[in-house]
Enzyme design. Sequence first.
Site, PDB file in Angstrom:
ATOM      1  N   GLY A  87       0.823  -1.203   0.000  1.00  0.00           N
ATOM      2  CA  GLY A  87       0.000   0.000   0.000  1.00  0.00           C
ATOM      3  C   GLY A  87       0.855   1.251   0.000  1.00  0.00           C
ATOM      4  N   GLY A 107       1.556   5.314   1.069  1.00  0.00           N
ATOM      5  CA  GLY A 107       1.449   5.975   2.364  1.00  0.00           C
ATOM      6  C   GLY A 107       2.662   5.710   3.254  1.00  0.00           C
ATOM      7  N   HIS A 108       3.598   4.880   2.746  1.00  0.00           N
ATOM      8  CA  HIS A 108       4.816   4.566   3.505  1.00  0.00           C
ATOM      9  C   HIS A 108       6.058   5.150   2.837  1.00  0.00           C
ATOM     10  CE1 HIS A 108       2.231   1.887   5.675  1.00  0.00           C
ATOM     11  NE2 HIS A 108       2.026   1.126   4.616  1.00  0.00           N
ATOM     12  N   LYS A 139       5.939  -7.639   2.598  1.00  0.00           N
ATOM     13  CA  LYS A 139       5.656  -7.409   4.020  1.00  0.00           C
ATOM     14  C   LYS A 139       4.456  -8.281   4.422  1.00  0.00           C
ATOM     15  CE  LYS A 139       5.062  -2.810   3.955  1.00  0.00           C
ATOM     16  NZ  LYS A 139       4.819  -2.708   2.501  1.00  0.00           N
ATOM     17  N   ASP A 193      -1.382  -8.379   0.957  1.00  0.00           N
ATOM     18  CA  ASP A 193      -0.128  -8.410   0.195  1.00  0.00           C
ATOM     19  C   ASP A 193       0.301  -9.850  -0.071  1.00  0.00           C
ATOM     20  OD1 ASP A 193       0.160  -5.621   0.081  1.00  0.00           O
ATOM     21  OD2 ASP A 193       1.223  -5.534   1.987  1.00  0.00           O
ATOM     22  N   HIS A 249       0.281   1.179   9.860  1.00  0.00           N
ATOM     23  CA  HIS A 249      -1.016   1.695   9.405  1.00  0.00           C
ATOM     24  C   HIS A 249      -1.811   2.195  10.602  1.00  0.00           C
ATOM     25  CE1 HIS A 249       0.291  -1.684   6.819  1.00  0.00           C
ATOM     26  NE2 HIS A 249      -0.028  -0.843   5.854  1.00  0.00           N
TER      27      HIS A 249
END
Lengths: 328, 328
Positions: free
Chosen positions: B53, B55-56, B104, B109, B214
Site C-alpha cells: 500500500g 502511504g509509507h 511485508k 499483500d 497503518h
Amino acid sequence: MKKFINHVDTLLDESLRGFAKAHADLVEVSFNPRFVRRRAVTPGKVALISGGGAGHEPLHTGFVGKGMLDAACPGQIFTSPTPDQMLAAAGAVAGDQGVLFIVKNYAGDVMNFEMAAEMLDCPTRTVLVQDDIALPKEHDIGRRGVAGTTIVEKIVGAAAEEGRSLDDLKALGDRVAENTASIGVALSGCHVPALGGPTFELPPDKIEFGVGIHGEHGREITEFASATEIVKRMAEAIDEELQPKRGDRVLLHVNGLGATTLMELYLVYEVAHEFWCQEGVEITRSLVGNYTTALDMAGCSITLTRLDDEMIRLWDAPVHTAALRWGC
Amino acid sequence: MKKFINHVDTLLDESLRGFAKAHADLVEVSFNPRFVRRRAVTPGKVALISGGGAGHEPLHTGFVGKGMLDAACPGQIFTSPTPDQMLAAAGAVAGDQGVLFIVKNYAGDVMNFEMAAEMLDCPTRTVLVQDDIALPKEHDIGRRGVAGTTIVEKIVGAAAEEGRSLDDLKALGDRVAENTASIGVALSGCHVPALGGPTFELPPDKIEFGVGIHGEHGREITEFASATEIVKRMAEAIDEELQPKRGDRVLLHVNGLGATTLMELYLVYEVAHEFWCQEGVEITRSLVGNYTTALDMAGCSITLTRLDDEMIRLWDAPVHTAALRWGC
C-alpha cells in the site's frame, strides 16, 4: 504536543550526540562552543561555514561534508548561534584561504556572523541568502533566507572543493542567491518544545501563504484550496519575481516543512513542473524532500533557481554529507 | 486535516507522475496497471520486485534503482496492490533468472503476491518480512513487516546486482529477515485522506507502544514518558527478541513515521546507541531518517539487524535510488 525529548534544555546536545555517532565517518561535533565539522577537510581550500537556529534539520548540520560545508554552527531551536561558535568552527577548519560564511537573512544571524567576521584574523566574505519572496524586496529588514540556502550551499560547496578563491566563491554565491526564489505555505503551525503549544493556529479552512520557516506570518492567511490551486499561486509568485524565460534551465526544489508526506510533495512537484513546462522553462534538475524544515509544521515550499552551465556542473559534482549524497 | 491534494482518487497517480519526472534519469512509471521500474535493468540478473500500500513513502518506490529493487507495485493508500501489477512489473523487468518478491506480512499483500507468483511462468521465490516484534511470534496472522524491509531490500538488492541465483537470494533474504527486529511507538495517529480524521486518537499523556505502520494497535497504550524511558523500553523489547551478544555487529535503523523531526530521531538514535554500547554490542552501520512512514504519524521505530561479513559488504555496496544513494 508529545515529543521524543528528555528536557528542553538538553534536546539539542542529545540530538547532536546521536548525529555525531550516526555519521562518525563524516563529521565531528564540538559542544563547547557548539559546531559540527567535517572530519576530513580538503587542504588549501576556502572554508565554508554556515549555521543558524536548530529546528530546520537537516539544514545546516546535515550538509557538512565533502563538496558542501566545512562546518555548521547550530543555535538553540529557532535561535541564532553566537560568534564564539563561528570563531571556534573557523579555528577548526579554516586555513590561509579564508572563510566564506553563508548566512540566512535574520537579524540575529546577520549580527552574530558579522561579529565573528570582524574578530577573525583571516580573510572573510559573507553570502547572504534572502530567497523568500513572501515579503516585498524593499521590506525594511529585507527578505528571509529559507530553502534556497540548500542550493547555495551545494553549488558554492562544490566550487570551494575545486580550490576556487574566496572572491570567486563570494561572487558565485551571490549569483546563485540572486537567481533563487522561494515561497512557502503552511497548513498548520509547528510545535516549539519550549512553548508547548503551536506557534500559530489556523482554522480548518485557512492556510498561511508565504509562511516563514519559524512560522512567521507571510503574505496573507487565505482560503484552503486544491493542491493545484495552491501550487499554481505559489508558482505564479515565484515566476513573477524570477521571470524565467522560455528555454531557461532551472532547478525545481520542493521542500517539506516537516509533517507533510512525500506523496504530497511529489504531487506538488508535479503541479509545479507542469506550470513551468507550459511556460517553456526547462526543469533540468530537481530536489524533492525535507531539507529545510520548520520542526513539525505541515506545509511545503517551492524554490526555483535559474541555472547556467557552471551552476549545473557544480550541482552535479560529488557530495557526501548526511543529507545530500551522490557521486561518492 | 488539510493536505496538498486535489482528490482522494487521483492523489496516488498525481504523486507518481511527479515522482517519475523528478527521477526521470532513474525510473519509469506505468499507470495501468501501476508499477515503478528501473530505467536501466542490469541484464541476466534475478528481478527484485516489492510493493504494498502507498502511504509509507519512500518505501517501496523510492528504493527502485541500481543495487536495490527492479520494480515496486504501489497499491492505494494502506491497500495491497493487485496481482496484475506484479505480473506487469515482472513482464517489464524479469528475465530467465526469475523473480524474487519481497513482501511485508499483511494478508492482502501475501495473497496477491502469491497469486502473481502462481500466474508467472518464470521461477519465483518470496521473502516474507515480519520484523515487527510488537505481536508475539505465534500470533495467528504472524508478525507485520515494517521498517526492517528497507534493510532486506538493500542487502538482497546488492546481492542481486552481483548476479547471484534466485535460491541464493531467497536464502540471503530470509537470513537478513530472521536477524532483523523492529518496534514502533506512536505519539499520535495519522490522517488517511479518504477518512478525513485520524486513524486513532491518543490522550495527551498516552503513547501507543508497538504501533504498526497503518496505525494498528500494538502491545499496549501506555504512559507518555521521557525519550530515554521510551527508547529504553523499545530497545529492551528488541534485545529480548534478537538477543545480540557482546561483540555482535549490528545495523541500527531509527525510522521516522512521518511527522517526527530529525532532531528527535537523532536523540532516539543516541539513546538506543548508548543502550547497545553498554551491552557490548557493536553498532557498525546506521540509518536515521524517514524511510518507512505511516503518512503523517508522529512517532518512530527502531530496527536492529545482526550483521555478518557478507551482509556488511552488501550494505556498503553502491546503491542509486531516489531515497538511498551511495557509491554512485
